[in-house]
Design a protein around this motif. Sequence first.
Motif, PDB file in Angstrom:
ATOM      1  N   GLY A 182      -0.284  -8.251  20.490  1.00 44.63           N
ATOM      2  CA  GLY A 182       0.029  -9.403  19.661  1.00 44.63           C
ATOM      3  C   GLY A 182      -0.138  -9.220  18.176  1.00 44.63           C
ATOM      4  N   ASP A 183      -0.391  -7.999  17.700  1.00 39.51           N
ATOM      5  CA  ASP A 183      -0.562  -7.752  16.266  1.00 39.51           C
ATOM      6  C   ASP A 183       0.765  -7.911  15.532  1.00 39.51           C
ATOM      7  OD1 ASP A 183      -3.226  -7.091  16.766  1.00 39.51           O
ATOM      8  OD2 ASP A 183      -2.785  -4.949  16.945  1.00 39.51           O
ATOM      9  N   LEU A 184       0.667  -8.392  14.290  1.00 37.96           N
ATOM     10  CA  LEU A 184       1.839  -8.571  13.421  1.00 37.96           C
ATOM     11  C   LEU A 184       1.699  -7.690  12.192  1.00 37.96           C
ATOM     12  CD1 LEU A 184       4.395 -10.203  12.409  1.00 37.96           C
ATOM     13  CD2 LEU A 184       2.749 -11.746  11.298  1.00 37.96           C
ATOM     14  N   ILE A 185       2.771  -6.974  11.850  1.00 37.26           N
ATOM     15  CA  ILE A 185       2.869  -6.280  10.572  1.00 37.26           C
ATOM     16  C   ILE A 185       4.186  -6.688   9.927  1.00 37.26           C
ATOM     17  CG2 ILE A 185       3.892  -4.182  11.580  1.00 37.26           C
ATOM     18  CD1 ILE A 185       2.389  -2.585   9.391  1.00 37.26           C
ATOM     19  N   VAL A 186       4.155  -6.975   8.634  1.00 39.79           N
ATOM     20  CA  VAL A 186       5.353  -7.291   7.865  1.00 39.79           C
ATOM     21  C   VAL A 186       5.451  -6.268   6.739  1.00 39.79           C
ATOM     22  CG1 VAL A 186       6.566  -9.016   6.488  1.00 39.79           C
ATOM     23  CG2 VAL A 186       5.137  -9.741   8.419  1.00 39.79           C
ATOM     24  N   MET A 187       6.570  -5.579   6.667  1.00 36.26           N
ATOM     25  CA  MET A 187       6.826  -4.612   5.604  1.00 36.26           C
ATOM     26  C   MET A 187       7.756  -5.267   4.593  1.00 36.26           C
ATOM     27  SD  MET A 187       7.297  -1.124   7.870  1.00 36.26           S
ATOM     28  CE  MET A 187       8.336  -1.891   9.110  1.00 36.26           C
ATOM     29  N   GLY A 188       7.342  -5.330   3.319  1.00 32.55           N
ATOM     30  CA  GLY A 188       8.110  -6.076   2.345  1.00 32.55           C
ATOM     31  C   GLY A 188       8.297  -5.341   1.036  1.00 32.55           C
ATOM     32  N   GLY A 189       8.940  -6.026   0.097  1.00 31.27           N
ATOM     33  CA  GLY A 189       9.250  -5.418  -1.182  1.00 31.27           C
ATOM     34  C   GLY A 189      10.225  -4.269  -1.006  1.00 31.27           C
ATOM     35  N   SER A 190       9.926  -3.152  -1.640  1.00 34.06           N
ATOM     36  CA  SER A 190      10.806  -1.972  -1.564  1.00 34.06           C
ATOM     37  C   SER A 190      10.481  -1.075  -0.380  1.00 34.06           C
ATOM     38  CB  SER A 190      10.679  -1.155  -2.854  1.00 34.06           C
ATOM     39  OG  SER A 190       9.394  -0.545  -2.925  1.00 34.06           O
ATOM     40  N   CYS A 191       9.688  -1.551   0.567  1.00 39.62           N
ATOM     41  CA  CYS A 191       9.123  -0.676   1.607  1.00 39.62           C
ATOM     42  C   CYS A 191      10.187   0.106   2.365  1.00 39.62           C
ATOM     43  CB  CYS A 191       8.283  -1.509   2.579  1.00 39.62           C
ATOM     44  SG  CYS A 191       7.137  -0.530   3.578  1.00 39.62           S
ATOM     45  N   GLN A 192      11.316  -0.526   2.713  1.00 38.74           N
ATOM     46  CA  GLN A 192      12.321   0.180   3.502  1.00 38.74           C
ATOM     47  C   GLN A 192      13.005   1.289   2.706  1.00 38.74           C
ATOM     48  OE1 GLN A 192      12.309  -0.343   6.675  1.00 38.74           O
ATOM     49  NE2 GLN A 192      10.862  -2.031   6.401  1.00 38.74           N
ATOM     50  N   ARG A 193      13.073   1.139   1.376  1.00 41.32           N
ATOM     51  CA  ARG A 193      13.724   2.150   0.534  1.00 41.32           C
ATOM     52  C   ARG A 193      12.773   3.247   0.086  1.00 41.32           C
ATOM     53  NH1 ARG A 193      14.683  -2.116  -2.596  1.00 41.32           N
ATOM     54  NH2 ARG A 193      14.047  -1.022  -4.490  1.00 41.32           N
ATOM     55  N   THR A 194      11.529   2.898  -0.193  1.00 43.85           N
ATOM     56  CA  THR A 194      10.624   3.842  -0.842  1.00 43.85           C
ATOM     57  C   THR A 194       9.558   4.400   0.091  1.00 43.85           C
ATOM     58  OG1 THR A 194       9.161   2.053  -1.594  1.00 43.85           O
ATOM     59  CG2 THR A 194      10.970   2.703  -3.059  1.00 43.85           C
TER      60      THR A 194
END
Length: 220
Positions: A182-194
């Motif tokens: 049930g853990d949640l992680i959110v990747m945000g900002g430029s995370c997918q590019r950098t």
Amino acid sequence: MFDSSPRLRGMTPPFQASLLTCEDEARPGPLGGTVRRTALTLGAWIDLRPTWMGGADALFERLAETVPWHAERRRMYDRVVDVPRLLAFYDERATLPDPALDEALQALNDHYAAELGEPFRTAGLCLYRDGRDSVAWHGDTLGRGRTEDTMVAIISIGTPRALLLRPRSGDSPTLRHDLGHGDLIVMGGSCQRTWEHAIPKTARPTGPRISIQFRPRGVR
């Protein structure tokens, strides 16, 4: 209790439920004031909320049995190989496979939509059957994630697996988070590019895990 079938691969270890998430009703918990944000480099960040999805083990059992999982094959250099996990995808017009996912999507949008500037709309599911299943280093850059800041929210249910993150530039150490139950992680900002993330293979006996990824329109 989850058990492997030929479709899911005969050597899959049995799923071990968490003693901390034994309730049967699956529903997300609060987000406001409970999320821990970590700033990364180059405008990237991650939010963590452990055991966000209550009843995660019951949800795992339902999704493992009812989602129409399918295998894929992809070209890798000069040959076609099996994708080492099972997959399902729900676009924004599709009905999600469990009411708990509708509640999770609404809760994520209530918390993040103002910062993101748009709602999460799609759901991708991956079933990692055992330690042989994995995902290689990558960012979600098929679509707008290649050029724009965005967010990807991932709920992990089932046996915890290591999620690794590293900067594409190689100028920071690799980060590790063991996510499941049930853990949640959110990747945000430029995370997918950098930055890149991965679920590595492991030789240790490990049970199955499902990841549920919520994304905005046009991000894959």
